[in-house]
Every structure is written in structure tokens, then in C-alpha cells.
Motif scaffolding. Structure first.
Motif, PDB file in Angstrom:
ATOM      1  N   ALA A 286       0.828  -1.206   0.000  1.00 46.49           N
ATOM      2  CA  ALA A 286       0.000   0.000   0.000  1.00 46.49           C
ATOM      3  C   ALA A 286       0.861   1.254   0.000  1.00 46.49           C
ATOM      4  CB  ALA A 286      -0.930  -0.007   1.210  1.00 46.49           C
ATOM      5  N   LEU A 287       1.964   1.220   0.755  1.00 45.99           N
ATOM      6  CA  LEU A 287       2.875   2.365   0.766  1.00 45.99           C
ATOM      7  C   LEU A 287       3.478   2.614  -0.618  1.00 45.99           C
ATOM      8  CD1 LEU A 287       4.762   1.756   4.138  1.00 45.99           C
ATOM      9  CD2 LEU A 287       3.141   3.587   3.646  1.00 45.99           C
ATOM     10  N   MET A 288       3.611   1.555  -1.403  1.00 44.83           N
ATOM     11  CA  MET A 288       4.164   1.669  -2.756  1.00 44.83           C
ATOM     12  C   MET A 288       3.095   2.007  -3.792  1.00 44.83           C
ATOM     13  SD  MET A 288       6.670  -1.660  -2.732  1.00 44.83           S
ATOM     14  CE  MET A 288       7.923  -1.878  -1.438  1.00 44.83           C
ATOM     15  N   GLY A 289       1.843   2.147  -3.316  1.00 47.11           N
ATOM     16  CA  GLY A 289       0.768   2.451  -4.238  1.00 47.11           C
ATOM     17  C   GLY A 289       0.242   1.245  -4.977  1.00 47.11           C
ATOM     18  N   ILE A 290       0.540   0.055  -4.473  1.00 45.38           N
ATOM     19  CA  ILE A 290       0.108  -1.206  -5.097  1.00 45.38           C
ATOM     20  C   ILE A 290      -0.938  -1.854  -4.187  1.00 45.38           C
ATOM     21  CG2 ILE A 290       0.837  -3.441  -6.007  1.00 45.38           C
ATOM     22  CD1 ILE A 290       3.699  -2.283  -6.141  1.00 45.38           C
ATOM     23  N   GLY A 291      -2.179  -1.774  -4.588  1.00 42.74           N
ATOM     24  CA  GLY A 291      -3.242  -2.378  -3.756  1.00 42.74           C
ATOM     25  C   GLY A 291      -3.511  -1.474  -2.543  1.00 42.74           C
ATOM     26  N   PRO A 292      -4.067  -2.033  -1.483  1.00 40.95           N
ATOM     27  CA  PRO A 292      -4.444  -3.445  -1.338  1.00 40.95           C
ATOM     28  C   PRO A 292      -5.798  -3.752  -1.974  1.00 40.95           C
ATOM     29  CG  PRO A 292      -4.962  -2.294   0.675  1.00 40.95           C
ATOM     30  CD  PRO A 292      -4.335  -1.281  -0.247  1.00 40.95           C
TER      31      PRO A 292
END
Length: 392
Positions: A380-386
Motif C-alpha cells: 500500500a505504501l508503494m501504491g500497489i493495492g491493497p
């Protein structure tokens, strides 16, 4: 209401602590402990106001849970936190189910667990429900249990994703005697529960997904109530962590009482020990950090809901991460305290050893399992998902 409940909890502190050994011996809370705990109002804080409950702010509830956890009898705090959470879900069920639970006894307790180990066969008007569950905290004193299960198809095979919670009255479930025998949280009475072909009317079955996505609350006219709109894992997970943190706060208090006048094996007073004193200070700070992180996250989620918004999945992922980390941080601090307390702290008549065991037992709850939640939060911090359904 929160200040009143915490004041009530403080009033029973000495007596609850005195009953801690009895709880361990019995493997459940003594009846007196239950009576005292009910009298604080803790287990009704999340209950709907129409049944005399508090509909309290979830942050206030968690502070009260921490206070109960710190009483010196971890089992009382644990049962209070778990049983006190269930009125929240009953509050988004069909009004007929609410009336059945609280109509005659507004103080009736509901135990769980929610893990989907049961099997429900559809019949006219409801289901025939059977199963065997473990870890039903407080079940000795519960008038109802809320149990997880899957619905069966026409071939009597469980339908994937059909998770429901089934509300079962006392006469339809059995406690497996002797099933709770553990090294920690012994007094919680977290028994095995068995149900055999109990009829559950449709109004006492709640689809789990509707609790998670908030549609259950909306269906009973509570969709705009920020308490009942709280995400499931945000409230449930942090209630467990709040209990663990409370136990750790109790362990810190027991350590301070024990160490204040103690000298180590070499005759040095702890108050002059430049090694032990810093460890106590550091542990106290770690436990306080855990408390503040849990409360801050839950308060932020509530604020979003109160303003008519919806907490993002990314926010919920970070709340889950912090909830788990807060538990582990606080227990690690207790480890540090226990390791600096000398051999006499091992004695069974010293409360610290019990609190040390109980705090570790709290980490074994499923909502305190770190791996997946940490992974999801990092993505989530990387902008992937959740993605939805990530135990958030």
C-alpha cells in the motif's frame, strides 16, 4: 460514559486482582469477577442505546478495555474486551435478533468465535447448523454464542465465500469440559463449543461480507452511525490489541511495585542499578507508544466516518499493520521487564510471571499474526493495492 466506566474499573481493581489466582485455578472467571465486570459498564459500551447501551466512541471503548486489561487479572480484561465487542455486531443484525438477545436481559453476554468452522444446511425458515469451535472466551457465562460457518449447497458441500455468523442460544450449544488448558490466559474460559443440528432462523444468520462492507449497518438504519460503520478488522483487531496492551501496562505496574524496594543478587538496590533502571524506562515508553498508536489510528478512522467519508483501503492496511505491531512492541517490552526482574519473579505467587505468560498468549490470537498484514501495508505504501478481502 468513558470516564465513568474507567472510574468503575478502577474501583474494582484490588478485588479483581485478588481473584486472579482463582480464575487460573478454575480455568474461567469466578462468578464474582463477572458480576463486578458487568457492573463497570464495559461490556455494554458498544451496545445500541435502545437496549440501554452506550453506543460509545470506539476510542473510549478501547481505553476502557486497556484499563480492564491492567487490573492484574488478565483474564478479566480479555473476556471484558472480547465479550464487550460482540454487542457491536449484534447491533447491525436484524432487530428481531437484537430483541431476542437483549429484550429480557440487557446485560446478556454473547461469546464467539467467528472462524467459519460450522456448516449450515438451508431448510425452511433458516438453517440446520452444526460444528465444533475452539477459543470461545467467556462462554461459561454467555447466554448466546455467535459462531462462524459456511452454507452447504444441494450436495452438502460448503460454498466458498458463503461465510455467515450464526447466533445460537444457550440451550443449543454445549461446552466441551476440560477443553481449555493452557499456559496463558487460563482464566478466560476459552472453551471448545459444539453445536449439533441446531435450527437457526434466517434473522439470526448474518452474512460476514455485509459486516465488513457496512451494508449490514445500512440495512438496519445505522449506515450513517460512525460507530456501526467502523471497518470490522479496525475495531475487532484493535480491541484484541488493546487488551494485550492493557495486560502489558499491568505488567509494568507490577514490575514497578516489585522493583521499588528490591536488591539484586549482588546486593545492589534496583533504584541504584544503572542497567535495570534504563530498561524499565525504555519499556514504559514502548508500552505507551503502543497505546497511543492504537488509539490514534482508531480515532482517525472514526473521524473520517463521522465526516461522512470512507476510510481508504490503504488507510485500513496501515491501521492493521500498526495494530499488530503495537501488540508485539508492548509484549517485547514486558520481556525486557521480566528479564531484569531476577529469579524470584518466576515464583508462582508473584503476579509478574502470570502477566508475562498472559501477554504472550495474547500474541497467539489470529488477528496478531504479522506476516500478511505487514506485506499488504508495504505494498500500500508503494501504491500497489491493497485489494478488498485482504483482512482489513
Amino acid at each position: 460514559m468513558n470516564s465513568t466506566v474507567i472510574q468503575n474499573i478502577e474501583k474494582i481493581k484490588d478485588r479483581i486482582a485478588a481473584l486472579a489466582d482463582d480464575a487460573e485455578t478454575l480455568g474461567r472467571l469466578p462468578d464474582e469477577s463477572v458480576r463486578l465486570l458487568k457492573g463497570t459498564g464495559l461490556t455494554r459500551m458498544l451496545q445500541p442505546q435502545e437496549y440501554g447501551g452506550g453506543e460509545a466512541h470506539p476510542g473510549d471503548y478501547l481505553e476502557a478495555v486497556m484499563a480492564a486489561g491492567a487490573l492484574g487479572c488478565s483474564a478479566t480484561g480479555w473476556v471484558g474486551g472480547v465479550v464487550g465487542l460482540h454487542p457491536w455486531e449484534i447491533g447491525v443484525m436484524d432487530p428481531q435478533a437484537q430483541k431476542e438477545v437483549w429484550g429480557k436481559d440487557p446485560e446478556a453476554w454473547v461469546a464467539s468465535p467467528y472462524v467459519a468452522l460450522g456448516r449450515a444446511k438451508p431448510v425452511d425458515g433458516g438453517f440446520l447448523f452444526s460444528g465444533h469451535w475452539t477459543f470461545s472466551s467467556g462462554s461459561d457465562h454467555a447466554e448466546w454464542v455467535h459462531l462462524g460457518g459456511l452454507i452447504l449447497d444441494d450436495n452438502d458441500q460448503p460454498i466458498p465465500g458463503s461465510d455467515h455468523h450464526f447466533l445460537i442460544p444457550r440451550g443449543d450449544f454445549a461446552i466441551v469440559e476440560g477443553s481449555w488448558n493452557t499456559v496463558g490466559l487460563r482464566g478466560t474460559g476459552s472453551n471448545d463449543i459444539v453445536v449439533k443440528d441446531a435450527f437457526v432462523p434466517t434473522h439470526r444468520a448474518l452474512e460476514y461480507a455485509t459486516v465488513v462492507d457496512g451494508t449490514a449497518a445500512a440495512k438496519v438504519g445505522k449506515g450513517d452511525n460512525p460507530l456501526y460503520a467502523m471497518p470490522w478488522f479496525t475495531l475487532f483487531g484493535n480491541a484484541v490489541s488493546a487488551t494485550v496492551i492493557g495486560i502489558c501496562e499491568g505488567a509494568l505496574a507490577a514490575t514497578i511495585d516489585y522493583q521499588r524496594d528490591r536488591a539484586n543478587a549482588f546486593g545492589t538496590k534496583v533504584t541504584q542499578d544503572s542497567f535495570t533502571l534504563p530498561s524499565i524506562g525504555e519499556a514504559a515508553s514502548e508500552i505507551r507508544a503502543s497505546r497511543l498508536q492504537v488509539l490514534d489510528n482508531v480515532n482517525r478512522v472514526y473521524d473520517v466516518l463521522e465526516k461522512g467519508g470512507e476510510p481508504s483501503l490503504s488507510m485500513r492496511a496501515q491501521v492493521r499493520r500498526d495494530q499488530i505491531r503495537a501488540s508485539w512492541r508492548a509484549v517485547a517490552a514486558v520481556d525486557q521487564l521480566f528479564a531484569r526482574s531476577g529469579g524470584n519473579a518466576l515464583r508462582s505467587d508473584k503476579p509478574l510471571q502470570r502477566l508475562w505468560r498472559d501477554s504472550h498468549a495474547g500474541l497467539n490470537h489470529a488477528v496478531n499474526t504479522p506476516g500478511l498484514a505487514y506485506q499488504v501495508s508495504a505494498l500500500a505504501l508503494m501504491g500497489i493495492g491493497p485489494e478488498k478481502g485482504s483482512l482489513l
